[in-house]
Design a protein around this motif. Sequence first.
Motif, PDB file in Angstrom:
ATOM      1  N   VAL A  44     -51.481  59.621  26.209  1.00 13.10           N
ATOM      2  CA  VAL A  44     -52.612  58.861  27.254  1.00 13.10           C
ATOM      3  C   VAL A  44     -52.049  57.625  27.755  1.00 13.10           C
ATOM      4  N   ARG A  45     -51.564  56.962  27.024  1.00 11.55           N
ATOM      5  CA  ARG A  45     -50.908  55.528  27.376  1.00 11.55           C
ATOM      6  C   ARG A  45     -49.749  55.631  28.495  1.00 11.55           C
ATOM      7  N   ALA A  46     -49.119  56.747  28.451  1.00 12.53           N
ATOM      8  CA  ALA A  46     -47.992  56.888  29.243  1.00 12.53           C
ATOM      9  C   ALA A  46     -48.196  56.720  30.950  1.00 12.53           C
ATOM     10  N   PRO A  47     -47.386  55.841  31.601  1.00 13.92           N
ATOM     11  CA  PRO A  47     -47.919  55.628  33.055  1.00 13.92           C
ATOM     12  C   PRO A  47     -47.314  56.833  33.857  1.00 13.92           C
ATOM     13  N   LEU A  48     -46.269  57.371  33.189  1.00 13.41           N
ATOM     14  CA  LEU A  48     -45.575  58.554  34.093  1.00 13.41           C
ATOM     15  C   LEU A  48     -45.709  59.479  33.372  1.00 13.41           C
ATOM     16  N   ARG A  49     -46.279  60.507  33.525  1.00  9.74           N
ATOM     17  CA  ARG A  49     -46.173  61.878  32.783  1.00  9.74           C
ATOM     18  C   ARG A  49     -45.379  63.174  33.619  1.00  9.74           C
ATOM     19  N   GLU A  50     -44.292  63.288  33.080  1.00  4.41           N
ATOM     20  CA  GLU A  50     -43.426  64.214  33.790  1.00  4.41           C
ATOM     21  C   GLU A  50     -43.755  65.586  33.457  1.00  4.41           C
ATOM     22  N   GLU A  56     -44.992  75.768  33.849  1.00  3.44           N
ATOM     23  CA  GLU A  56     -44.563  76.938  34.741  1.00  3.44           C
ATOM     24  C   GLU A  56     -45.790  77.742  34.720  1.00  3.44           C
ATOM     25  N   ARG A  57     -45.983  78.457  35.767  1.00  2.68           N
ATOM     26  CA  ARG A  57     -47.047  79.435  36.066  1.00  2.68           C
ATOM     27  C   ARG A  57     -46.998  80.243  34.810  1.00  2.68           C
ATOM     28  N   GLY A  58     -48.039  80.661  34.075  1.00  4.81           N
ATOM     29  CA  GLY A  58     -48.312  81.786  33.206  1.00  4.81           C
ATOM     30  C   GLY A  58     -47.624  81.262  31.770  1.00  4.81           C
ATOM     31  N   ARG A  59     -47.078  79.993  31.536  1.00  8.26           N
ATOM     32  CA  ARG A  59     -46.500  79.467  30.453  1.00  8.26           C
ATOM     33  C   ARG A  59     -47.029  78.238  30.063  1.00  8.26           C
ATOM     34  N   LYS A  60     -48.193  78.290  29.048  1.00  3.87           N
ATOM     35  CA  LYS A  60     -48.722  77.108  28.558  1.00  3.87           C
ATOM     36  C   LYS A  60     -48.618  77.129  27.191  1.00  3.87           C
ATOM     37  N   MET A  61     -47.398  76.197  26.632  1.00  2.95           N
ATOM     38  CA  MET A  61     -46.873  76.510  25.458  1.00  2.95           C
ATOM     39  C   MET A  61     -47.316  75.158  24.660  1.00  2.95           C
ATOM     40  N   SER A  62     -47.460  74.114  25.118  1.00  2.00           N
ATOM     41  CA  SER A  62     -47.955  72.815  24.285  1.00  2.00           C
ATOM     42  C   SER A  62     -49.288  72.646  24.222  1.00  2.00           C
ATOM     43  N   PHE A  63     -49.482  71.858  23.210  1.00  2.31           N
ATOM     44  CA  PHE A  63     -51.037  71.503  23.047  1.00  2.31           C
ATOM     45  C   PHE A  63     -51.305  70.321  24.162  1.00  2.31           C
ATOM     46  N   ILE A  64     -50.463  69.625  24.741  1.00  2.00           N
ATOM     47  CA  ILE A  64     -50.970  68.688  26.015  1.00  2.00           C
ATOM     48  C   ILE A  64     -51.065  69.581  27.248  1.00  2.00           C
ATOM     49  N   ALA A  65     -50.525  70.753  27.400  1.00  2.00           N
ATOM     50  CA  ALA A  65     -50.691  71.456  28.403  1.00  2.00           C
ATOM     51  C   ALA A  65     -52.104  72.134  28.345  1.00  2.00           C
ATOM     52  N   ARG A  66     -52.676  72.327  26.981  1.00  2.00           N
ATOM     53  CA  ARG A  66     -53.933  73.142  26.706  1.00  2.00           C
ATOM     54  C   ARG A  66     -55.090  72.044  26.752  1.00  2.00           C
ATOM     55  N   MET A  67     -54.862  70.630  26.762  1.00  2.00           N
ATOM     56  CA  MET A  67     -55.870  69.712  26.798  1.00  2.00           C
ATOM     57  C   MET A  67     -56.823  69.860  27.951  1.00  2.00           C
ATOM     58  N   PRO A  68     -58.078  69.564  27.907  1.00  2.00           N
ATOM     59  CA  PRO A  68     -58.970  69.538  29.028  1.00  2.00           C
ATOM     60  C   PRO A  68     -58.578  68.494  30.207  1.00  2.00           C
ATOM     61  N   ALA A  69     -58.878  69.079  31.239  1.00  2.00           N
ATOM     62  CA  ALA A  69     -58.623  68.070  32.520  1.00  2.00           C
ATOM     63  C   ALA A  69     -59.136  66.585  32.580  1.00  2.00           C
ATOM     64  N   TRP A  70     -60.363  66.467  32.090  1.00  2.00           N
ATOM     65  CA  TRP A  70     -61.165  65.282  31.706  1.00  2.00           C
ATOM     66  C   TRP A  70     -60.079  64.138  30.810  1.00  2.00           C
ATOM     67  N   PHE A  71     -59.339  64.897  29.835  1.00  2.00           N
ATOM     68  CA  PHE A  71     -58.558  64.141  28.872  1.00  2.00           C
ATOM     69  C   PHE A  71     -57.535  63.382  29.606  1.00  2.00           C
ATOM     70  N   LYS A  72     -56.831  64.313  30.249  1.00  2.00           N
ATOM     71  CA  LYS A  72     -55.586  64.020  31.100  1.00  2.00           C
ATOM     72  C   LYS A  72     -55.801  63.125  32.357  1.00  2.00           C
ATOM     73  N   SER A  73     -56.823  63.088  32.633  1.00  2.00           N
ATOM     74  CA  SER A  73     -57.112  62.417  33.966  1.00  2.00           C
ATOM     75  C   SER A  73     -57.015  60.892  33.866  1.00  2.00           C
ATOM     76  N   ALA A  74     -56.214  60.442  34.674  1.00  2.00           N
ATOM     77  CA  ALA A  74     -55.976  58.987  34.848  1.00  2.00           C
ATOM     78  C   ALA A  74     -57.259  58.149  34.960  1.00  2.00           C
ATOM     79  N   LYS A  75     -58.471  58.430  35.526  1.00  2.00           N
ATOM     80  CA  LYS A  75     -59.525  57.720  35.878  1.00  2.00           C
ATOM     81  C   LYS A  75     -60.179  57.665  34.413  1.00  2.00           C
ATOM     82  N   ASN A  76     -60.018  58.537  33.313  1.00  2.00           N
ATOM     83  CA  ASN A  76     -60.573  58.551  32.362  1.00  2.00           C
ATOM     84  C   ASN A  76     -59.595  57.687  30.853  1.00  2.00           C
ATOM     85  N   ARG A  77     -58.547  57.318  31.347  1.00  2.00           N
ATOM     86  CA  ARG A  77     -57.476  56.826  30.512  1.00  2.00           C
ATOM     87  C   ARG A  77     -58.331  55.684  29.345  1.00  2.00           C
TER      88      ARG A  77
END
Length: 93
Positions: A44-50, A56-77
Amino acid sequence: MFRGGPGEVADPYFQVPLWLQVETRHGRVWAYNPEHLEMLRQFVRAPLRERGPWYERGRKMSFIARMPAWFKSAKNRGEVLRALDRLRVSLPA
């Protein structure tokens, strides 16, 4: 993930509520242990999230990729970081 009581997140195997969880206006923030909590804070603290190969399409392997959009949104940081800090303060010394 199995839900415990109303709004509580529970462990999927033992079916007991997680100790590290807090409610925000967008949803519930939770962590399994201090290491998981720290990993969430770093993300969440990272200014740049590469994007990694898990995006990749169809590959959601990490728990970061599966987090809800509101959690990853910069406006909710700020709100998410405050919730994670509340969880961190609740840890024993």
